[in-house]
Design a protein around this motif. Structure first.
Motif, PDB file in Angstrom:
ATOM      1  N   ALA A  50     -15.323   6.341  10.930  1.00  0.00           N
ATOM      2  CA  ALA A  50     -14.432   6.741   9.728  1.00  0.00           C
ATOM      3  C   ALA A  50     -15.537   6.409   8.521  1.00  0.00           C
ATOM      4  CB  ALA A  50     -13.530   5.555   9.644  1.00  0.00           C
ATOM      5  N   PRO A  51     -15.088   7.321   7.500  1.00  0.00           N
ATOM      6  CA  PRO A  51     -15.976   7.258   6.183  1.00  0.00           C
ATOM      7  C   PRO A  51     -16.088   5.985   5.602  1.00  0.00           C
ATOM      8  CG  PRO A  51     -14.313   8.815   5.764  1.00  0.00           C
ATOM      9  CD  PRO A  51     -14.245   8.256   7.447  1.00  0.00           C
ATOM     10  N   GLU A  52     -16.992   5.426   4.875  1.00  0.00           N
ATOM     11  CA  GLU A  52     -17.078   4.169   4.266  1.00  0.00           C
ATOM     12  C   GLU A  52     -15.905   3.951   2.983  1.00  0.00           C
ATOM     13  OE1 GLU A  52     -18.069   0.299   4.289  1.00  0.00           O
ATOM     14  OE2 GLU A  52     -18.902   1.812   5.520  1.00  0.00           O
ATOM     15  N   PRO A  53     -14.888   3.443   3.103  1.00  0.00           N
ATOM     16  CA  PRO A  53     -13.928   3.244   1.991  1.00  0.00           C
ATOM     17  C   PRO A  53     -14.659   2.804   0.588  1.00  0.00           C
ATOM     18  CG  PRO A  53     -13.688   1.322   3.396  1.00  0.00           C
ATOM     19  CD  PRO A  53     -14.707   2.070   4.029  1.00  0.00           C
ATOM     20  N   LEU A  79      -4.296  -1.618   0.729  1.00  0.00           N
ATOM     21  CA  LEU A  79      -5.185  -2.564   1.091  1.00  0.00           C
ATOM     22  C   LEU A  79      -5.247  -2.793   2.684  1.00  0.00           C
ATOM     23  CD1 LEU A  79      -5.020  -5.207  -1.763  1.00  0.00           C
ATOM     24  CD2 LEU A  79      -6.660  -3.112  -1.547  1.00  0.00           C
ATOM     25  N   THR A  80      -4.690  -1.583   3.418  1.00  0.00           N
ATOM     26  CA  THR A  80      -4.513  -1.977   4.868  1.00  0.00           C
ATOM     27  C   THR A  80      -5.937  -1.645   5.717  1.00  0.00           C
ATOM     28  OG1 THR A  80      -2.361  -1.199   4.740  1.00  0.00           O
ATOM     29  CG2 THR A  80      -3.344  -1.278   6.942  1.00  0.00           C
ATOM     30  N   GLN A  81      -6.470  -2.734   5.982  1.00  0.00           N
ATOM     31  CA  GLN A  81      -7.903  -2.411   6.513  1.00  0.00           C
ATOM     32  C   GLN A  81      -7.743  -2.206   8.031  1.00  0.00           C
ATOM     33  OE1 GLN A  81     -10.593  -5.645   5.607  1.00  0.00           O
ATOM     34  NE2 GLN A  81      -9.988  -5.594   3.482  1.00  0.00           N
ATOM     35  N   ASP A  82      -6.529  -2.450   8.727  1.00  0.00           N
ATOM     36  CA  ASP A  82      -6.674  -2.156   9.987  1.00  0.00           C
ATOM     37  C   ASP A  82      -5.158  -1.508  10.472  1.00  0.00           C
ATOM     38  OD1 ASP A  82      -6.893  -2.090  12.963  1.00  0.00           O
ATOM     39  OD2 ASP A  82      -7.277  -4.217  13.164  1.00  0.00           O
ATOM     40  N   MET A  83      -5.179  -0.211  10.765  1.00  0.00           N
ATOM     41  CA  MET A  83      -3.834   0.455  11.113  1.00  0.00           C
ATOM     42  C   MET A  83      -3.779   0.277  12.738  1.00  0.00           C
ATOM     43  SD  MET A  83      -3.760   3.842   8.969  1.00  0.00           S
ATOM     44  CE  MET A  83      -3.275   4.829  10.235  1.00  0.00           C
ATOM     45  N   GLY A  84      -4.523  -0.499  13.305  1.00  0.00           N
ATOM     46  CA  GLY A  84      -4.676  -0.250  14.901  1.00  0.00           C
ATOM     47  C   GLY A  84      -5.793   0.036  15.442  1.00  0.00           C
ATOM     48  N   PRO A  90      -6.526   5.470   5.748  1.00  0.00           N
ATOM     49  CA  PRO A  90      -7.552   6.594   5.074  1.00  0.00           C
ATOM     50  C   PRO A  90      -7.342   6.616   3.763  1.00  0.00           C
ATOM     51  CG  PRO A  90      -5.807   7.729   6.617  1.00  0.00           C
ATOM     52  CD  PRO A  90      -5.594   6.174   6.786  1.00  0.00           C
ATOM     53  N   HIS A  91      -6.208   5.725   3.014  1.00  0.00           N
ATOM     54  CA  HIS A  91      -6.178   5.536   1.761  1.00  0.00           C
ATOM     55  C   HIS A  91      -6.642   4.371   1.367  1.00  0.00           C
ATOM     56  CE1 HIS A  91      -2.899   8.711   1.076  1.00  0.00           C
ATOM     57  NE2 HIS A  91      -3.684   9.396   2.039  1.00  0.00           N
ATOM     58  N   LEU A  92      -7.381   3.429   1.961  1.00  0.00           N
ATOM     59  CA  LEU A  92      -7.858   2.104   1.732  1.00  0.00           C
ATOM     60  C   LEU A  92      -8.838   2.002   0.552  1.00  0.00           C
ATOM     61  CD1 LEU A  92      -8.354  -0.762   2.449  1.00  0.00           C
ATOM     62  CD2 LEU A  92     -10.456  -0.259   3.717  1.00  0.00           C
ATOM     63  N   ASN A  93      -8.240   1.157  -0.545  1.00  0.00           N
ATOM     64  CA  ASN A  93      -8.998   0.980  -1.674  1.00  0.00           C
ATOM     65  C   ASN A  93      -8.908   2.085  -2.733  1.00  0.00           C
ATOM     66  OD1 ASN A  93      -9.363  -1.678  -0.931  1.00  0.00           O
ATOM     67  ND2 ASN A  93     -11.592  -1.304  -0.148  1.00  0.00           N
ATOM     68  N   LYS A  94      -8.027   3.249  -2.478  1.00  0.00           N
ATOM     69  CA  LYS A  94      -8.162   4.394  -3.046  1.00  0.00           C
ATOM     70  C   LYS A  94      -6.873   4.152  -4.239  1.00  0.00           C
ATOM     71  CE  LYS A  94     -10.121   7.660  -0.152  1.00  0.00           C
ATOM     72  NZ  LYS A  94      -9.642   8.750   0.674  1.00  0.00           N
ATOM     73  N   VAL A  95      -7.167   4.348  -5.396  1.00  0.00           N
ATOM     74  CA  VAL A  95      -6.195   4.146  -6.501  1.00  0.00           C
ATOM     75  C   VAL A  95      -5.427   5.418  -6.900  1.00  0.00           C
ATOM     76  CG1 VAL A  95      -5.839   3.192  -8.926  1.00  0.00           C
ATOM     77  CG2 VAL A  95      -7.489   2.050  -7.424  1.00  0.00           C
TER      78      VAL A  95
END
Length: 134
Positions: A50-53, A79-84, A90-95
């Protein structure tokens, strides 16, 4: 129909234009890469990394307070770091800014669509004028 070939405007072999050597190609094409082998039934292909968030945004120090039955523009983040399986959302840390959010009973909810978790509110601006309901 006649059996004779029809004349064409193509240059002949002894045509001086055609007998000049062609210029060499400037760039050589890279060698072809072999195609990946298809997966066998029951065999899993590894997922690409996965690309770096982006870095996590600064969270508000005080909780946001919403008036009931009011519209806001809300800046939010997932802020979901683990979806499983170790995969982050894919939206981690994107405002993102939602321009029209109804506060319900003073507790608006925005849910992230890929992971299904509630998004964290960073800021809220009460809309002025308030949209009219029909």
């Amino acid at each position: 129909m006649s059996a004779e070939p029809e004349p064409t405007d193509l240059p002949l072999a002894d045509d001086p234009i055609q007998s000049e050597p062609l210029p060499p190609e400037e760039e050589e094409s890279p060698p072809a890469q072999p195609a990946p082998e298809p997966a066998q039934p029951g065999e899993e292909q590894p997922l690409p990394p996965a690309p770096e968030p982006p870095p996590a945004p600064d969270l508000p120090t005080n909780p946001l307070v919403f008036e009931p039955a009011t519209f806001y523009a809300i800046e939010n983040v997932c802020l979901t770091q683990d979806m499983g399986g170790g995969q982050p959302c894919p939206h981690l840390n994107k405002v993102y800014t939602e321009p029209l959010v109804y506060s319900n009973a003073g507790q608006p909810v925005i849910q992230c669509w890929p992971c299904g978790k509630r998004r964290v509110f960073l800021s809220a601006t009460k809309l002025d004028p308030q949209p009219e309901l029909s």
